[in-house]
Structure formats: C-alpha cells, structure tokens
Design a protein around this motif. Structure first.
Motif, short mmCIF file in Angstrom:
data_model
loop_
_atom_site.label_atom_id
_atom_site.label_comp_id
_atom_site.label_asym_id
_atom_site.label_seq_id
_atom_site.Cartn_x
_atom_site.Cartn_y
_atom_site.Cartn_z
N THR A 103 0.82 -1.21 0.00
CA THR A 103 0.00 0.00 0.00
C THR A 103 0.85 1.25 0.00
O THR A 103 0.62 2.20 -0.78
CB THR A 103 -0.94 0.01 1.20
OG1 THR A 103 -1.83 -1.12 1.11
CG2 THR A 103 -1.77 1.28 1.25
N ASN A 104 1.86 1.28 0.86
CA ASN A 104 2.72 2.45 0.94
C ASN A 104 3.67 2.56 -0.25
O ASN A 104 4.07 3.66 -0.63
CB ASN A 104 3.49 2.44 2.26
CG ASN A 104 2.60 2.84 3.42
OD1 ASN A 104 2.15 3.98 3.52
ND2 ASN A 104 2.32 1.90 4.31
N LYS A 105 4.04 1.40 -0.84
CA LYS A 105 4.82 1.43 -2.08
C LYS A 105 4.03 2.14 -3.18
O LYS A 105 4.55 2.97 -3.92
CB LYS A 105 5.17 0.01 -2.53
CG LYS A 105 6.33 -0.65 -1.82
CD LYS A 105 6.62 -2.00 -2.45
CE LYS A 105 7.93 -2.61 -1.95
NZ LYS A 105 7.84 -3.07 -0.56
N VAL A 106 2.73 1.80 -3.29
CA VAL A 106 1.88 2.40 -4.31
C VAL A 106 1.75 3.91 -4.06
O VAL A 106 1.86 4.72 -4.99
CB VAL A 106 0.49 1.74 -4.34
CG1 VAL A 106 -0.46 2.51 -5.26
CG2 VAL A 106 0.60 0.28 -4.78
N MET A 107 1.53 4.30 -2.82
CA MET A 107 1.39 5.72 -2.50
C MET A 107 2.66 6.49 -2.85
O MET A 107 2.61 7.60 -3.42
CB MET A 107 1.04 5.88 -1.02
CG MET A 107 -0.34 5.38 -0.65
SD MET A 107 -0.68 5.51 1.13
CE MET A 107 -0.53 7.29 1.35
N ALA A 108 3.82 5.92 -2.51
CA ALA A 108 5.09 6.58 -2.82
C ALA A 108 5.30 6.68 -4.32
O ALA A 108 5.75 7.72 -4.84
CB ALA A 108 6.24 5.81 -2.17
N LEU A 109 4.95 5.62 -5.03
CA LEU A 109 5.14 5.61 -6.47
C LEU A 109 4.20 6.62 -7.16
O LEU A 109 4.61 7.33 -8.08
CB LEU A 109 4.91 4.20 -7.02
CG LEU A 109 5.36 3.94 -8.45
CD1 LEU A 109 6.87 4.16 -8.59
CD2 LEU A 109 5.00 2.51 -8.87
N LEU A 110 2.95 6.68 -6.70
CA LEU A 110 2.02 7.67 -7.25
C LEU A 110 2.54 9.09 -7.04
O LEU A 110 2.49 9.92 -7.95
CB LEU A 110 0.64 7.51 -6.61
CG LEU A 110 -0.25 6.39 -7.13
CD1 LEU A 110 -1.46 6.20 -6.22
CD2 LEU A 110 -0.72 6.69 -8.56
N ARG A 111 3.03 9.36 -5.86
CA ARG A 111 3.57 10.68 -5.55
C ARG A 111 4.73 11.01 -6.48
O ARG A 111 4.80 12.10 -7.06
CB ARG A 111 4.02 10.70 -4.10
CG ARG A 111 4.65 12.04 -3.65
CD ARG A 111 5.43 11.82 -2.37
NE ARG A 111 6.56 10.93 -2.58
CZ ARG A 111 6.95 10.01 -1.69
NH1 ARG A 111 6.30 9.84 -0.53
NH2 ARG A 111 8.01 9.25 -1.95
#
Length: 359
Positions: free
Chosen positions: A119-127
């Motif tokens: 979940t946090n990987k996705v958030m970081a990647l989106l950012r």
C-alpha cells in the motif's frame, strides 16, 4: 501466461486547445515478485488528432505492457504487480523524453520504498510519478496532465479468468486540463498465438468460440512457407497467398484424409451453401501449375466429399448444389477410361477426348 495492454482511448471532451488533442499515456509497471529487487518499465502510447466523442485504438496486444513484445508473462496474484496510468496532453513537449524521466524516477522510488508494504509502495510511487510527469520537456507550451496518475487494478478473479482465455476489460477515467478521457485496458491469455492465425482466432471468438483453445504450437506446412495451428475445434491454416482460414468438422476431417495443404490451402472459412442445406470450403493447390482450386461440400445426408478439375468446373457451371445434381455423394474415381463422380441427382463423367458429360 497473460498479456495486458491499452486497447483504446475515448475522448469524452477534449481539452481547452484550439486544435485537436494529442494525448499520450504512460503506463508504469513494477514487478514486485522479481528478486532481489523489483523490476520495472514505462510504456508509452501516443495518439494524434483526437477530438470530443472520438475513440482511438492502440496497436493492441502487440504493444503489451505486461508481456512486452507480445511475450506472455505469468501473473496470478495482483499483489505482485503495480500498474500506474498517467494521461498527458502533448503541447510542445517530448513524450519520449518524459517517459525516460518518469522511468528514472520510478527506479529511485522503488529503491526508496523497499522496506514498505505494498500500500505504501503504491502511494510513494504515485507521488513520485505525479511529480516527474510534471517535468517540462519542451516549450513555450508545456505538456499538461489530464488528471493525476492512478492505479490500474486487476483482481485475482480477473487474472484467473484472463488465464483461462477470457478477455478482461478495465476502464479508467481521467479528467483535467479542461478535458475528460476514458482508457480501456485488456488482459487475456493468447496462448502464444500470434500473427494472421491469431487474428483469425480472435475473430472466431478466441476460447469461447467453436475453435476453443490451441492444442499445438504454430507448425510449418509441407512446403515450409505456410503455417498452421491446431485448436480443440479445428485448424487454422495460413499461406501468404491465401491468408488464414478455418477448417473444421467433417470437412476438416476429409481434408486431413486427402492431404490437407497438399490438396490445397483453404481460401475461405467454412461457409453455408447457397441453399442453406450444407457447408463448404474452397481450396487452392499453390504447388501445382496454374494453382487449381477445389472444394469440399458437406450435408448431413451426403457427408463430406471433394470436387476438383474438369468435373468441378462442370458442376460449378451448373450452379453447384442448386443444379438438379445436388451434392456429391462420393469422391471422383476411375471409371471406363475416364473419371466419374456421382451426385444426388446423377453423375458427371469425364474422358480425355469427350470432356465432361452429365449422366
């Protein structure tokens, strides 16, 4: 083994430009299952001259972002992959340059989030992808984002159905810069079927059609020029002069008995006869002088029988099965110094000196 690709883009309303839009899509792919560190890529899809209410199509499966270069790849757990979609409007920018910039940022983002959960990987990647996609690559009018980057998600059930050969579609919606777009993505297991044979298989309904799944690799024909592939329900045979066509059922069984492509390459898919009672395929003997054509006709009452040469020409001139002869009930054979073929309503007899006569 499945492939995933952008199928089409639809402009609901174009952006605030004086000329038609030139949208392009960046799809970021991260394979979290790769070791020792995740692998990644960024695929670019570009479109020109797009206006409101228009749908434009990509190159389809040949431009897969999962299964690059039309090579299917294993994917059963959606948690093992991240797909991000970024829609841009090309003003005076350089889409290829922006793809390189985004790809560089993706690599840094992955390394910086190795210890995080998905979940946090996705958030970081989106950012990070959102930030990178705002980088100017040309001027004076810089490219604009049509909405922020978003995750494209296929469920485990979606992937399982795609693995079975079903065509799974997912649509995303992007709005921004005054415009609104939908993008349709497709996932499917093409079982390694490619080229003209694949196109014919797709037109026939893929796995859900009568042909069903392939049961062989693509195989060279006797001449080394043509190709064929066996499916559960029949055969697709291809030659550059005749293209790809389907042979199946009783006609296909008879074709196999009498030499398949040596008898002739199919030049049409099996089709209904004009009287609606039977079915037929036409064939062309590429390897023989003048490349003569032949046919196999079938009805439930008569079975499947081939016609060729002068006897076929005569039957054709009489309007095929609509003549009083009806359908062939046996194959052509030697008889009293010539060749004979019997039909429902009579016979055609050929001799070297007399040609074909109706009996």
């Amino acid at each position: 083994m499945i492939q995933i690709y952008l199928s089409s883009i639809r402009c609901v309303s174009d952006t605030s430009e004086l000329t038609p839009d030139e949208p392009y899509v960046l799809v970021t792919v991260v394979n979290l299952a790769a070791t020792p560190v995740p692998t990644f890529d960024v695929t670019l899809y570009a479109f020109d001259g797009v206006s409101s209410r228009e749908t434009h199509y990509s190159q389809g499966i040949s431009s897969s972002f999962w299964g690059i270069n039309a090579r299917p790849a294993q994917l059963t757990d959606p948690n093992n992959v991240i797909f991000l979609v970024t829609l841009m409007e090309n003003d005076d920018g350089n889409p290829q340059a922006l793809r390189s910039i985004v790809k560089g940022i993706v690599g840094s983002s992955i390394l910086g989030s190795l210890s995080l959960d998905r979940t946090n990987k996705v958030m970081a990647l989106l950012r990070d992808v959102n930030s990178a996609s705002g980088t100017p690559t040309g001027g004076p009018n810089y490219d604009d984002k049509i909405g922020p980057s978003q995750e494209l998600v296929f469920s485990m059930e979606d992937l399982a159905r795609a693995e079975r050969g079903e065509l799974i579609q997912k649509t995303t919606w992007s709005r921004g810069d005054g415009g609104s777009y939908t993008m349709t993505f497709e996932a499917v297991n093409e079982f390694g079927v490619f080229g003209a044979i694949r196109d014919k298989w797709v037109a026939a309904g893929r796995v859900s059609g009568r042909l069903g799944k392939p049961v062989s690799d693509e195989i060279p024909t006797y001449d080394g020029i043509g190709r064929y592939r066996n499916f559960v329900g029949g055969i697709i045979s291809w030659h550059p002069e005749t293209e790809a066509h389907i042979v199946w059922g009783s006609i296909g069984a008879r074709w196999l008995q009498i030499g398949r492509e040596k008898f002739g390459y199919p030049i049409n898919d099996e089709s209904p006869t004009s009287d609606g009672r039977g079915r037929y395929n036409h064939f062309r003997a590429i390897h023989l002088p003048n490349k003569p054509e032949s046919s196999i006709h079938w009805t439930p009452e008569t079975g499947a029988h081939e016609t060729y040469g002068a006897i076929r020409d005569k039957w054709s001139s009489m309007n095929w099965e609509r003549s009083h002869l009806g359908y062939p009930i046996e194959a052509e054979h030697d008889h009293a110094g010539g060749r004979l073929q019997r039909f429902q309503g009579g016979s055609l007899f050929w001799t070297p000196g007399g040609g074909v006569v109706v009996q």
